[in-house]
Design an enzyme around this catalytic site. Sequence first.
Site, short mmCIF file in Angstrom:
data_model
loop_
_atom_site.label_atom_id
_atom_site.label_comp_id
_atom_site.label_asym_id
_atom_site.label_seq_id
_atom_site.Cartn_x
_atom_site.Cartn_y
_atom_site.Cartn_z
N PRO A 2 -76.98 9.91 -24.45
CA PRO A 2 -77.20 11.60 -23.88
C PRO A 2 -75.85 12.11 -23.40
O PRO A 2 -75.45 11.35 -22.73
CB PRO A 2 -78.27 11.25 -22.89
N GLU A 3 -75.50 13.13 -23.85
CA GLU A 3 -74.44 13.89 -23.20
C GLU A 3 -74.99 15.02 -22.26
O GLU A 3 -76.12 15.27 -22.24
CB GLU A 3 -73.35 14.31 -24.28
#
Length: 291
Positions: A2-3
């Site tokens: 996840p960013e």
Amino acid sequence: MPELPEVETVRRMLAEAVPGRRVARANVSGKRLRTSSLVRLPTQLRARTFAMPRRIGKFLLLDLDGGFTLLSHLGMSGRWLFWPPGRKPDAALEHVHLKIAFADGAALWFQDVRRFGMLRVLPTAKLARDASLRLLGPDPLAEPRDGDALRAAARGSRTSIKVWLLDQRRIAGLGNIYASEVLFRAGVDPRRRAGALDAEAWRRVAREVPAVLEESIARMGTTFSSYRTLWNEPGQYGEQLLVYDRGGEPCRSCGTPVRRIVQAGRSTYFCPTCQRARPRRSSPRPRLSNR
Ligand SMILES: [Zn+2]
């Protein structure tokens, strides 16, 4: 992994779910996450009331009453899941490491298959000095910087612009997917040295960083492996990706096959035509004969 857009999507959903809710009890799995032991969480969370969640880079700051914060990082595969009062949590779910039961019957769980995530309760006043947050660079949405500021931050850097953008000490929250997308949209070759980029190129990079992130947030992020929103829905930005994970496929702008290279152990995707270093008109490269 996840960013920023995926973490911001989760934060916005938590913001609609947890503020004002009081913890009745919390249970942990007994397993360790890579960066934190969970044994003290049930005691630390008991009877605490959640406030409005915050985010810095890829970190979620779930503020509690009494001057405490539940600091959370999704790592590779962490997921927050929420059930409103009257809905029964899915008891068959595996790899759930924290189960919070709220006083009103709602439930908030943290699931993490690979256990690279983080869950720690600490005094809110100590957050800024905590080892995990202390070295983080500015958040690109909360504190956007213009091209001149980014260029000044990169002065003298001999690392490639792609690897520079991934450095969390420079920009907090940008990761592998969005770094490739930003550089494609800015028309910058990912192999160029960060310290050698001209002001015009930095201006385009500075414009595209928040633009790409905002567009992805509007579509609830990009879904890859196990990422889901709080309601167990996939993100939809994957359909919008221009170069990431498209090695060998035609560039959406010019048709040249998208190239995949490896930089600092991570895949980079780019279009060798659209992201070519702009030739200097004053000194054209001499054509050398092979003979
Ligand atoms: Zn192209």
